[in-house]
Design an enzyme around this catalytic site. Sequence first.
Site, PDB file in Angstrom:
ATOM      1  N   HIS A 123       0.665  -1.077   0.318  1.00 21.91           N
ATOM      2  CA  HIS A 123       0.356  -0.183   0.068  1.00 21.91           C
ATOM      3  C   HIS A 123       1.034   1.235   0.200  1.00 21.91           C
ATOM      4  O   HIS A 123       1.686   1.496   0.904  1.00 21.91           O
ATOM      5  CB  HIS A 123      -0.928  -0.013   0.913  1.00 21.91           C
ATOM      6  CG  HIS A 123      -1.620   1.098   1.008  1.00 21.91           C
ATOM      7  ND1 HIS A 123      -3.101   1.162   1.040  1.00 21.91           N
ATOM      8  CD2 HIS A 123      -1.941   2.320   1.615  1.00 21.91           C
ATOM      9  CE1 HIS A 123      -3.364   2.340   0.698  1.00 21.91           C
ATOM     10  NE2 HIS A 123      -3.169   3.016   1.463  1.00 21.91           N
ATOM     11  N   ASP A 162       0.453   5.214   0.456  1.00 18.10           N
ATOM     12  CA  ASP A 162       0.247   6.198   0.349  1.00 18.10           C
ATOM     13  C   ASP A 162       0.897   7.798  -0.855  1.00 18.10           C
ATOM     14  O   ASP A 162       1.716   7.420  -0.337  1.00 18.10           O
ATOM     15  CB  ASP A 162       0.327   6.258   2.019  1.00 18.10           C
ATOM     16  CG  ASP A 162      -0.551   5.724   2.165  1.00 18.10           C
ATOM     17  OD1 ASP A 162      -1.976   5.489   2.071  1.00 18.10           O
ATOM     18  OD2 ASP A 162      -0.084   4.741   4.019  1.00 18.10           O
ATOM     19  N   MET A 217     -12.300   4.956   4.630  1.00 23.56           N
ATOM     20  CA  MET A 217     -11.295   5.608   5.727  1.00 23.56           C
ATOM     21  C   MET A 217     -11.792   5.322   7.150  1.00 23.56           C
ATOM     22  O   MET A 217     -12.476   5.655   7.226  1.00 23.56           O
ATOM     23  CB  MET A 217     -10.514   6.981   5.208  1.00 23.56           C
ATOM     24  CG  MET A 217      -9.901   6.851   4.232  1.00 23.56           C
ATOM     25  SD  MET A 217      -7.984   7.331   3.716  1.00 23.56           S
ATOM     26  CE  MET A 217      -7.215   6.825   5.379  1.00 23.56           C
TER      27      MET A 217
HETATM   28  C1  DX5 Z   1      -3.034   7.220   6.390  1.00 24.46           C
HETATM   29  C2  DX5 Z   1      -3.308   6.391   5.701  1.00 24.46           C
HETATM   30  C3  DX5 Z   1      -2.873   5.174   5.853  1.00 24.46           C
HETATM   31  C4  DX5 Z   1      -1.424   5.238   7.035  1.00 24.46           C
HETATM   32  C5  DX5 Z   1      -2.521   3.745   7.824  1.00 24.46           C
HETATM   33  O1  DX5 Z   1      -3.540   8.525   5.889  1.00 24.46           O
HETATM   34  O2  DX5 Z   1      -3.563   6.514   4.592  1.00 24.46           O
HETATM   35  O3  DX5 Z   1      -2.638   4.075   5.076  1.00 24.46           O
HETATM   36  O4  DX5 Z   1      -0.435   4.823   6.955  1.00 24.46           O
HETATM   37  O5  DX5 Z   1      -1.327   4.004   8.725  1.00 24.46           O
HETATM   38  P1  DX5 Z   1      -1.893   2.910  10.162  1.00 24.46           P
HETATM   39  O6  DX5 Z   1      -2.254   1.706   9.935  1.00 24.46           O
HETATM   40  O7  DX5 Z   1      -0.697   3.572  11.255  1.00 24.46           O
HETATM   41  O8  DX5 Z   1      -2.862   4.044  10.970  1.00 24.46           O
HETATM   42 ZN    ZN Z   2      -3.843   4.656   2.726  1.00 28.81          ZN
END
Ligand code: DX5
Ligand code: ZN
Length: 219
Positions: free
Chosen positions: A33, A35, A137
């Site tokens: 994944h 970001d 989300m």
């Molecule tokens: C946050 C990102 C996520 C983030 C999740 O905006 O989209 O993908 O990396 O991290 P965790 O799992 O630590 O909440």
């Molecule tokens: Zn993400």
Amino acid sequence: MSVKIAPSLLSANFARIAEQIAVVQDAGADYLHLDVMDGRFVPNITWGPKIIGDLRPLSPLVFDAHLMIVEPERYVDDFRAAGCDRITFHLEATPHAQRLLVHLRSIGAKAGIAITPQTPVAMLQDIIEDCDNVLVMSVNPGFSGQAFIPRTFDKVREARALIDERGIDCSIEVDGGVGEKNARRLVEAGADVLVMGSTIFDAADPGAELRRIRALVSS
Ligand code: DX5
Ligand code: ZN
């Protein structure tokens, strides 16, 4: 479909990125994944197509791009060319989401739409048939390590009902604060893809943690 686990490289250490990718790949990760943040849609900045293109040869895993950028239509071709297989952008970031979903499929990407905690699943009713992925989300986008918002369970159920009612093949991905406390309930609610950043990469043994979560959601 069996549950997919998608470690988020946002929580990885980029000075050791090849090693960290190898660890989660060997532990059975399904997707990486990625970001992408622009400092405008979200209050943080990460990386663009150049870095993703550099990572591409390191792993055959599915590259799952999560674009947290304004005007995503300006950049999707570059992310596709860099090797992203699934490209998910935010409904809140463009006025023409349907056009962009159609375009993503036309360039051979899986087309994903993401919604922030403020956006109801009902907003997807008129575009769900153009989606291969819905990313719900469970934190406000921008950072790893935030607390999971419990309302997400209902949103996943609502997305599952919408997809099943239309009889379409579209995954539900949950991102933010996912870990041992909620992973199983999310899968029971209908989630297909679990994104995990800090849960995996902040663990003393990221590979073991990934396998532990896999066992939790598979049993
Ligand atoms: C946050 C990102 C996520 C983030 C999740 O905006 O989209 O993908 O990396 O991290 P965790 O799992 O630590 O909440
Ligand atoms: Zn993400």
